[in-house]
Design an enzyme around this catalytic site. Structure first.
Site, PDB file in Angstrom:
ATOM      1  N   GLY A 250     115.554 152.017  10.311  1.00 22.87           N
ATOM      2  CA  GLY A 250     116.591 151.592   9.581  1.00 22.87           C
ATOM      3  C   GLY A 250     117.656 150.612   9.869  1.00 22.87           C
ATOM      4  N   GLU A 292     111.430 154.975  14.342  1.00 21.80           N
ATOM      5  CA  GLU A 292     110.657 154.149  13.433  1.00 21.80           C
ATOM      6  C   GLU A 292     110.858 152.950  13.138  1.00 21.80           C
ATOM      7  OE1 GLU A 292     108.819 158.450  11.469  1.00 21.80           O
ATOM      8  OE2 GLU A 292     110.166 156.965  10.531  1.00 21.80           O
ATOM      9  N   PRO A 293     111.055 151.950  14.063  1.00 24.09           N
ATOM     10  CA  PRO A 293     111.679 150.479  13.500  1.00 24.09           C
ATOM     11  C   PRO A 293     110.351 149.884  13.001  1.00 24.09           C
ATOM     12  CG  PRO A 293     111.215 150.478  15.880  1.00 24.09           C
ATOM     13  CD  PRO A 293     111.005 151.925  15.583  1.00 24.09           C
ATOM     14  N   ARG A 295     111.558 146.809   9.937  1.00 26.48           N
ATOM     15  CA  ARG A 295     112.081 145.667   9.536  1.00 26.48           C
ATOM     16  C   ARG A 295     112.441 144.728  11.074  1.00 26.48           C
ATOM     17  NH1 ARG A 295     114.885 145.253   4.609  1.00 26.48           N
ATOM     18  NH2 ARG A 295     115.021 147.418   4.601  1.00 26.48           N
ATOM     19  N   ARG A 332     111.710 141.048  -3.693  1.00 19.50           N
ATOM     20  CA  ARG A 332     113.007 141.877  -3.046  1.00 19.50           C
ATOM     21  C   ARG A 332     114.212 141.359  -3.687  1.00 19.50           C
ATOM     22  NH1 ARG A 332     114.940 141.526   1.455  1.00 19.50           N
ATOM     23  NH2 ARG A 332     115.700 143.712   1.704  1.00 19.50           N
ATOM     24  N   TYR A 336     116.394 144.413  -5.562  1.00 18.65           N
ATOM     25  CA  TYR A 336     117.521 144.689  -4.675  1.00 18.65           C
ATOM     26  C   TYR A 336     118.580 143.561  -4.840  1.00 18.65           C
ATOM     27  CZ  TYR A 336     113.946 147.664  -2.438  1.00 18.65           C
ATOM     28  OH  TYR A 336     113.013 148.394  -2.208  1.00 18.65           O
ATOM     29  N   CYS A 363     106.022 134.200 -15.111  1.00 19.15           N
ATOM     30  CA  CYS A 363     106.600 134.069 -16.618  1.00 19.15           C
ATOM     31  C   CYS A 363     107.865 135.202 -16.854  1.00 19.15           C
ATOM     32  CB  CYS A 363     105.552 134.304 -17.519  1.00 19.15           C
ATOM     33  SG  CYS A 363     105.911 133.804 -19.168  1.00 19.15           S
ATOM     34  N   GLU A 364     108.527 135.285 -15.915  1.00 13.05           N
ATOM     35  CA  GLU A 364     109.685 136.267 -16.087  1.00 13.05           C
ATOM     36  C   GLU A 364     110.984 135.634 -15.860  1.00 13.05           C
ATOM     37  OE1 GLU A 364     109.871 139.334 -16.821  1.00 13.05           O
ATOM     38  OE2 GLU A 364     107.780 139.654 -16.657  1.00 13.05           O
ATOM     39  N   TYR A 392     108.323 143.384   4.241  1.00 18.75           N
ATOM     40  CA  TYR A 392     108.347 143.958   2.858  1.00 18.75           C
ATOM     41  C   TYR A 392     108.255 142.863   2.058  1.00 18.75           C
ATOM     42  CZ  TYR A 392     110.247 148.386   4.980  1.00 18.75           C
ATOM     43  OH  TYR A 392     110.579 149.301   5.816  1.00 18.75           O
TER      44      TYR A 392
END
Length: 433
Positions: A250, A292-293, A295, A332, A336, A363-364, A392
């Protein structure tokens, strides 16, 4: 000019370079959209984590790359060469690691709803640990291991109840989370007792993960204290002294100039002080430490290259710069509202005085990569680079609108090599009947 990350430079032609390679030339050779990963940057961060484990825990630990951040065979090979472990969360990630001949004993298998097929496959592969999320999984794993005449090492995923001050979608350590066993309700201790009684399981430790993109050290320190307090309680109540502690990942990275992540080795030092203090106070043998790295290993090492298409100005409203990618290769922002910094790769030495909204091709109406971004003046055909996209983006890419997924290129010491081929239209219909 100052660049966002230290692996980015501007060459004499005014082009952006990464790993000593001209990004404009990469776009010409491999096409766009294109994911570019700096191998040297990745290896440097892995080596930093390994040195920190050696320094802070006397080598009694192992950093595990969280492969959900970026998973392909080449990154698994690099992790193997750097002596890292691997964190997988699906049968597909495990299969990728096995295809790359990654040592299964150094893999921890996560997930809150592992299927029967995934559990059987992981047992066949001989993964080092299962990180058990719930009692249903505990029973299923015990039953499956028994049928296969195997003994499975397990860690229990615990919710330490830490507020990590991050986006609510990526906070995973609080009680209201789909992940793990809660401390407050007694559920965690119940899981320990059930695991101890399971004939085909060996409970070796506990795991926690408090969230992602965290810039503060204190939540990690507090999580370590909570987890060691639980390990003390387990010893007192059951007589079992747990030997392993996984403190998760994290750690935040620099997406934009205002982001100020703490150097990762400082996280390690402060957390290790708490671990050693608690072990002395609670009379515990210092456990083997996992982390657990994900990112933080690949995020800043990557960028995405696009070709600019239409540039559309709506007077007194905004200017849209459309690119040949979008939410299919970087979801992302739509998920987010994640902040990114972008530059025009072939004009990066010019002033960034052009305020635009970077629009994708899907098409959004919400298919945007960034709003109110300040980039260099651009026209159709220019190459746009979006920075810090190593984590990600490839992992979460999709074929929405039947758009093929981009290629992945690794760069190192001025040379580039293809790691993942660009999808073709034929790939899109390969499984159609």
């Amino acid at each position: 000019m100052n660049m966002l990350n230290d692996n980015l430079q501007v060459n004499k032609t005014g082009h952006l370079t990464i790993g000593g390679v001209d990004t404009v030339e990469l776009a010409e050779e491999f096409g766009t959209p294109l994911y570019v990963m700096d191998e040297s940057k990745i290896r440097q961060v892995c080596q930093m984590y390994k040195r920190s484990i050696d320094k802070c825990y006397g080598g009694n630990g192992l950093p595990l790359f969280a492969s959900k951040a970026f998973c392909c065979k080449e990154i698994c090979r690099i992790m193997k060469e750097e002596g890292m472990g691997l964190d997988v969360v699906s049968g597909g990630e495990l299969y990728t690691a096995m295809q790359a001949e990654f040592p299964a004993a150094l893999i921890q298998f996560h997930g809150n709803n592992k299927t029967q097929e995934e559990i059987s496959y992981a047992l066949t592969c001989g993964v080092g640990h299962f990180v058990v999320d719930n009692l249903t999984e505990l029973r299923l794993l015990n039953q499956t291991a028994g049928k296969m005449q195997r003994k499975a090492n397990i860690l229990l995923r615990i919710k330490p109840g830490i507020d990590a001050h991050t986006h609510q979608f990526i906070r995973t350590g609080q009680i209201d989370s789909k992940f793990g066993f809660a401390l407050e309700t007694g559920e965690a201790m119940e899981a320990v007792k059930a695991a101890v009684q399971a004939e085909n399981l060996l409970l070796t430790g506990v795991h926690c993960h408090i969230g992602s993109q965290i810039f503060e050290v204190q939540p990690f320190v507090l999580a370590a204290k909570v987890m060691l307090g639980f390990m003390r309680d387990v010893k007192a109540e059951t007589g079992l002294e747990l030997q392993e502690l996984n403190l998760g990942g994290g750690f935040g990275i620099k997406y934009v100039e205002t982001d100020q992540p703490v150097p990762y080795d400082q996280y390690m030092e402060q957390v290790s002080e708490a671990v050693h203090t608690c072990c002395r106070e609670y009379e515990l043998t210092p456990p083997k430490i996992y982390m657990e790295p994900g990112r933080s290993i690949v995020g800043e090492a990557g960028l995405t290259l696009y070709k600019v298409g239409a540039v559309k100005t709506i007077p007194d409203i905004r200017t849209y710069v459309s690119v040949d990618g979008g939410m299919t290769d970087n979801p992302r922002y739509i998920l987010y509202q994640s902040a990114y910094e972008a530059v025009v790769a072939n004009k990066v030495d010019q002033p960034a005085d052009f305020e635009v909204t970077i629009a994708g091709r899907c098409c959004e109406s919400g298919d945007l990569i960034q709003e109110d971004a300040r980039i260099q003046q651009c026209t159709p055909g220019d190459i746009l680079a979006v920075l810090s996209t190593g984590a990600y983006n490839y992992s979460m890419a999709s074929n929405y609108n039947r758009v093929p997924r981009p290629a992945v290129v690794f760069v190192r010491d001025g040379k580039a090599r293809l790691a993942v081929r660009r999808e073709t239209y034929a790939d899109l219909v390969h499984n159609d009947i």
